[in-house]
Design an enzyme around this catalytic site. Structure first.
Site, PDB file in Angstrom:
ATOM      1  N   GLU A 425       0.839  -1.196   0.000  1.00 13.03           N
ATOM      2  CA  GLU A 425       0.000   0.000   0.000  1.00 13.03           C
ATOM      3  C   GLU A 425       0.874   1.247   0.000  1.00 13.03           C
ATOM      4  OE1 GLU A 425      -2.400   0.240   3.527  1.00 13.03           O
ATOM      5  OE2 GLU A 425      -2.967   2.330   3.156  1.00 13.03           O
ATOM      6  N   ASP A 498      -1.274  -1.079   5.681  1.00 13.37           N
ATOM      7  CA  ASP A 498      -1.194  -0.493   7.023  1.00 13.37           C
ATOM      8  C   ASP A 498      -2.181  -1.165   7.965  1.00 13.37           C
ATOM      9  OD1 ASP A 498       0.689   1.302   6.198  1.00 13.37           O
ATOM     10  OD2 ASP A 498      -0.732   2.942   5.856  1.00 13.37           O
ATOM     11  N   ASP A 502      -8.008   2.225   6.579  1.00  8.21           N
ATOM     12  CA  ASP A 502      -7.729   2.312   5.146  1.00  8.21           C
ATOM     13  C   ASP A 502      -6.980   1.079   4.668  1.00  8.21           C
ATOM     14  OD1 ASP A 502      -9.020   4.653   4.647  1.00  8.21           O
ATOM     15  OD2 ASP A 502      -7.264   5.919   5.017  1.00  8.21           O
TER      16      ASP A 502
END
Ligand code: 0RA
Length: 635
Positions: A425, A498, A502
């Site tokens: 990410e 993470d 999100d």
């Protein structure tokens, strides 16, 4: 009893359960969380057998504070009288002899196959302690075991007119990597079991939280409710699911189906309550009948002209949600994971039920019938257009791995079985990962932000998304009909996001992509999730990482008293320097990877619909329920 013969049998029994303790994997697949949860399923499946035989209406499952689990049913109760062959009570036989359950059980449809149906004795063997209470023949009977061995003989401890079985077990920490049960995993399995057994009431409760949790699963509509549930957040093409059922010498078959306006196909097939992931005769019969009946109808109505080609099965199943459930006396389970139904009689049985039922439905409900056919013809057009688009992109080389994406930092080793790719990410974490990696066998592909939700977009849009194109070209397998596992450029695909909301979104989006476009990669066990640490505890010149809150507590407790320490909470991958990223998350010798199963991918998709859907309520609920894993939400 002559001692020699008794001890002879005893040894045999112990050898049986000893074998289970020596090689638990042979009986329950793994000693990870999946195997742990199988213990509950095994006990519950026995209660469900009582329900299938018509004797049990309620099953209660309770997770206790010490991670023990109690399963209570109101079936006939395991027999307490002596089984002549073993000269032991039925209870002891069921709990100490492998595969005994079925041998002295009644007839009727039984849950068996796959990893299940191994018997409650396996649960007993893998529990540090197990207690059983049976109500039967006017009395209450009790017995206890430790690591499979009786510690007290079966005793009547009271009177009761009721009947039933109550089993409490403590999964053995010497056997399992973890003994912590997941509410979500158990709840979704119990919900599924309740859907598949109309009117059976299953209650799940959790006493581990400060505020105990309890949920009841009971569906008067059975698999009709299952289909409604699966379509809940979608817009359906016709108001009520279509439903057929029939009983014959082959067994019982039930089918419920409903189309929605979406693009994906969700067809679940079960045999004796077991999810037959690999399909089989019942599913073949269903698909054959569906394709044929819809085509016949479209021709009779003149929607398909003589010159037109038939609609393909895939076109017809676009946007279809269906559950096929059969129950039969001697199921044959085949395939890699023993989840493919082999009984040939089921193909024609299901096919004839669906053909007759669907033809009648279409005749009697012209409006939905037209909507369904029109959806299929549109799908056929879109598919033809997508094929053209794909051919075009392919000619330009966009989906070929001959032109690898610019952002990919590839590895030097060419042997796919030895290599892995990290899907990371964000560009900044991607940068750290590139510095941290072993460039010999580890490739890095940074993905920017939220990738496209392939669930909501047609294939054309998906293929024009840069991130999706990059994944497809990097992985090398192609997608959907053209997918070829042999072409995979890496045998480990590791999703690294993470540890915040999100990150969870992005993980779900990537899993949804694999689920819809490269499901075989999941089946092959090639998809993994990286586990970055949540905390770093530093003291003196040393430091340690903690991957869960439990681990953090344990690490702090282990520190000598009055040691000064600092705790760093990692909110994102970006907070780790390359060296830290390597030692915590990427070094094969030190990292933990979670292998993604098809169930996980399905759950992710569901969670994802909750999180990304337009409705606020499910999102709020999801965030509250998963408050632990989304604790950085408002930090
Ligand atoms: C053997 C025979 C019978 C029932 C059971 C086992 C039985 C096992 C379990 C495990 C959990 N709950 C259970 N309930 C029943 C049939 C007994 C009869 O014929 O009365």
């Amino acid at each position: 009893m002559p001692e020699s013969s008794y001890s002879g049998k005893d040894i045999q029994v112990l050898e049986g359960l000893e074998a289970v303790r020596k090689r638990p994997g042979m009986y329950i697949g793994t000693t990870g969380p999946k195997g742990l949860h199988h213990l509950v399923y095994e006990v519950v499946d026995n209660s469900v057998d009582e329900a299938l035989a018509g004797y049990c209406k309620n099953i209660d499952i309770a997770i206790h504070q010490d991670d023990s689990v109690t399963v209570t049913d109101d079936g006939r109760g395991i027999p307490v009288d002596s089984v002549p062959k073993y000269k032991k009570s039925g209870v002891e036989v069921a709990l100490t002899i492998l595969h005994a359950g079925g041998k002295f059980g009644g007839s009727g449809y039984k849950v068996s196959g796959g990893l299940h149906g191994v018997g409650v004795s396996v649960v007993n063997a893998l529990s540090s302690r197990l207690e059983i209470e049976v109500k039967r023949d006017g009395s209450i009977w009790e017995m206890a075991f430790e690591r499979g061995k009786p510690v007290a003989s079966l005793k009547a401890t009271g009177k009761s007119k009721a009947t039933g079985t109550k089993i409490t077990f403590w999964a053995d920490p010497e056997v399992f990597e973890t003994t912590e049960f997941s509410w979500d995993t158990l709840a979704s399995r119990m919900r599924e079991t309740a859907f598949l057994n109309k009117n059976l009431k299953i209650t799940l409760s959790d006493e581990r939280e400060l505020e105990p949790r309890k949920e009841e699963f009971r569906y008067a509509g059975g698999i009709i409710d299952f289909v409604k549930y699966l379509n809940e957040k979608k817009e359906s093409l016709h108001s009520r699911p279509i439903y057929f059922e029939s009983e014959g010498p082959e067994g019982v078959a039930e089918v419920a189906l409903q189309w929605n306006t979406g693009y994906s196909e969700t067809v679940l097939a079960f045999a004796n309550n077991i999810n037959t992931h690999e399909g089989g005769t019942h599913l073949d019969g269903f698909k054959n009948a569906l394709t044929r009946t819809i085509n016949d109808y479209a021709r009779r109505q003149g929607i398909l002209k003589e010159k037109d080609e038939n609609l393909s099965g895939e076109d017809i199943r676009e946007g279809l949600t269906a559950v096929v459930s059969v129950k039969l006396n001697e199921p044959q389970f085949e395939g890699q994971t023993k989840t493919k139904l082999g009984n040939t009689e089921m193909r024609s049985f299901v096919q004839s039920i669906v053909t007759a039922g669907l033809a009648e439905y279409l005749e009697e409900n012209p409006k939905p019938a037209r909507a369904i056919v029109s959806k299929s013809t549109q799908a056929a057009k879109a598919r033809a257009a997508a094929r053209k688009a794909r051919e075009l992109t392919r000619r330009k080389g966009l989906l070929e791995s001959s032109t690898l994406p610019g952002k990919l930092a590839d590895c030097s080793v060419r042997e796919a079985a030895l290599t892995e790719i990290y899907l990371v990410e964000g560009d900044s974490a991607g940068g750290s990962a590139k510095q941290a990696r072993d460039r010999g066998f580890q490739a890095i592909l940074p993905l920017r932000g939220k990738i496209l939700n392939v669930e909501k977009a047609g294939i054309n849009r998906a293929l024009s998304s840069e991130e999706i194109q990059a994944m497809i070209t990097a992985l090398g397998t192609g997608i959907q009909e053209e997918f070829d596992l042999e072409q995979a450029r890496y045998h480990k695909v590791i999703i690294m996001t993470d540890a915040d909301v999100d990150g969870a979104h992005i993980r779900c989006l990537i899993l949804t992509f694999f689920y819809r476009y490269m499901r075989e990669m999941i089946d092959a066990g090639y998809i993994y999730i990286a586990q970055p640490p949540l905390y770093k505890v530093a003291y003196g010149k040393k430091h340690e990482y903690a991957y869960t809150d439990k681990e953090l507590q344990a690490a702090l407790r282990a520190l000598p008293e009055s040691t000064k320490y600092t705790i760093q909470r990692y909110k994102g991958l970006g907070e780790m320097n390359p060296e830290q990223l390597w030692e915590t998350t990427m070094d094969p010798d030190r990292r933990t990877l979670l292998q993604v199963s098809l169930d996980d991918a399905m759950a992710a998709e569901e969670a994802f619909i909750d999180l990304m859907g337009d409705q606020v309520e499910p999102r709020k609920l999801f965030i509250q329920r998963h408050a632990k894993s989304v604790r950085f939400l408002d930090v």
